[in-house]
Design an enzyme around this catalytic site. Structure first.
Site, PDB file in Angstrom:
ATOM      1  N   VAL A  36     -25.128   7.784  17.619  1.00 43.66           N
ATOM      2  CA  VAL A  36     -24.129   6.809  17.206  1.00 43.66           C
ATOM      3  C   VAL A  36     -24.631   5.432  17.600  1.00 43.66           C
ATOM      4  O   VAL A  36     -25.100   5.231  18.729  1.00 43.66           O
ATOM      5  CB  VAL A  36     -22.766   7.076  17.875  1.00 43.66           C
ATOM      6  CG1 VAL A  36     -21.728   6.052  17.404  1.00 43.66           C
ATOM      7  CG2 VAL A  36     -22.296   8.496  17.580  1.00 43.66           C
ATOM      8  N   CYS A  37     -24.568   4.495  16.661  1.00 43.40           N
ATOM      9  CA  CYS A  37     -24.921   3.103  16.954  1.00 43.40           C
ATOM     10  C   CYS A  37     -26.363   3.035  17.485  1.00 43.40           C
ATOM     11  O   CYS A  37     -27.265   3.656  16.948  1.00 43.40           O
ATOM     12  CB  CYS A  37     -23.901   2.531  17.929  1.00 43.40           C
ATOM     13  SG  CYS A  37     -23.903   0.740  18.077  1.00 43.40           S
ATOM     14  N   THR A  38     -26.583   2.324  18.588  1.00 43.76           N
ATOM     15  CA  THR A  38     -27.932   2.148  19.116  1.00 43.76           C
ATOM     16  C   THR A  38     -28.456   3.383  19.841  1.00 43.76           C
ATOM     17  O   THR A  38     -29.581   3.358  20.351  1.00 43.76           O
ATOM     18  CB  THR A  38     -27.986   0.943  20.070  1.00 43.76           C
ATOM     19  OG1 THR A  38     -26.960   1.091  21.062  1.00 43.76           O
ATOM     20  CG2 THR A  38     -27.781  -0.360  19.310  1.00 43.76           C
ATOM     21  N   THR A  72     -29.056   2.538  12.320  1.00 45.29           N
ATOM     22  CA  THR A  72     -28.477   2.204  13.619  1.00 45.29           C
ATOM     23  C   THR A  72     -27.582   0.996  13.406  1.00 45.29           C
ATOM     24  O   THR A  72     -27.351   0.577  12.268  1.00 45.29           O
ATOM     25  CB  THR A  72     -29.583   1.932  14.662  1.00 45.29           C
ATOM     26  OG1 THR A  72     -28.980   1.702  15.934  1.00 45.29           O
ATOM     27  CG2 THR A  72     -30.438   0.731  14.282  1.00 45.29           C
TER      28      THR A  72
END
Length: 312
Positions: A101-103, A121
């Site tokens: 998730v995300c970074t 990302t």
């Protein structure tokens, strides 16, 4: 009924929503055994200052078939936590699914688990991922990307979309819809939906005439939005307008218009019962076929399928 396993990695600086969003989705399904772990089993402090107490130590885990490893994003200052990347490098490949998730995608990339794969990302980290990990094909626009057993998502709430997609894949649409209603979110946005609205995806022009044109496009998607017409509104020559618009917003006038029109059509499909032909005219496409081509290019599905998923 046997439960699928979800192993959530925690660490200091983790983004709390990257953890709790997907966990709430999996917990709502009541068909997953969720376990949180951290290096050494120590409590972690999130980027917002919350303290999370894990169920156990990362080092003791050996994921296998039936286990999804979830890597949330967070604040990175300098090098990655070596215990995280070492563990992912040694044991991440044994999981049935790897999800970031995300970074959190940067952690997977650092561990070499995204080499030769497509990934995304958070928009602000896409350039870093592409620069630091040339073996990864970075797709900056989608909210999530699936490539084999690896799934990567964009910033924060995109993790909820990805988790709902995984629940739907595992247990069917009805259960995913029940969870989405409980969380008061869409069943799921299509993975290749853009991370941003058209207005957010493009920069705001510095000069007032160009800024006014941006606003006018947004408010009048069905009008003549050719370069010539927009240039006349900005009182510039078409060539000067096109160059200035791209220089100040980062996209061409045509690309910006297309984003606005697709976004407007998407909202009409979600919120009204207007026919596709009427929506096509209202959004400046003229014909349903032109709208269909734009949806296939941008969202990967025709308007009729989009309405079936997200319509009223």
């Amino acid at each position: 009924m046997s439960l699928r396993n979800v192993l959530v990695l925690l660490y200091d600086g983790v983004q709390s929503l990257d953890v709790t969003g997907p966990v709430e989705v999996f917990a709502g399904a009541r068909r997953y055994a969720i376990r949180t772990v951290s290096p050494g089993g120590a409590a972690v402090r999130t980027s917002s200052g919350l303290t999370l107490v894990p169920d156990g130590a990362l080092e003791a885990e050996r994921p296998g078939p039936g286990t999804t490893v979830l890597v949330p994003g967070g604040q990175y200052t300098g090098d990655f936590e070596p215990r995280l990347t070492d563990w992912l490098r040694a044991h991440g490949g044994g999981a049935e699914r790897l999800v970031s998730v995300c970074t959190g995608g940067l952690l997977l990339a650092e561990a070499g688990l995204l080499d030769g794969r497509r990934a995304t990302t958070h928009w602000n980290a896409c350039e870093q991922m592409a620069r630091d990990y040339p073996g990864v094909t970075v797709e900056p626009d989608p909210i999530y990307v699936r490539d084999g057993c690896v799934a990567t998502s964009a910033g924060v709430t995109a993790g909820i979309d990805l988790a709902l997609a995984l629940v739907e894949e595992d247990h069917g649409r009805d259960l995913a819809l029940t969870i989405a209603r409980h969380l008061v979110v869409f069943l799921r946005r299509p993975g290749n939906q853009a991370q941003f609205s058209a207005q957010l995806a493009a920069q705001t022009a510095r000069r007032e005439p160009l800024r006014d044109v941006q606003h006018w496009i947004t408010e009048h998607p069905g009008e003549d939005l050719s370069v010539e017409a927009l240039a006349a509104r900005a009182r510039l020559s078409p060539r000067h307008f096109a160059r200035a618009f791209q220089a100040e917003t980062g996209v061409t006038p045509g690309r910006y218009v297309e984003r606005v029109r697709v976004e407007h059509a998407r909202r009409l499909l979600e919120e009204t019962e207007d026919g596709v032909a009427r929506i096509a005219r209202a959004c400046g496409y003229g014909t349903p076929e032109a709208l269909r081509r734009a949806f296939l290019k941008t969202l990967g599905q025709p308007p009729t399928e989009y309405r079936r998923r997200f319509g009223p």
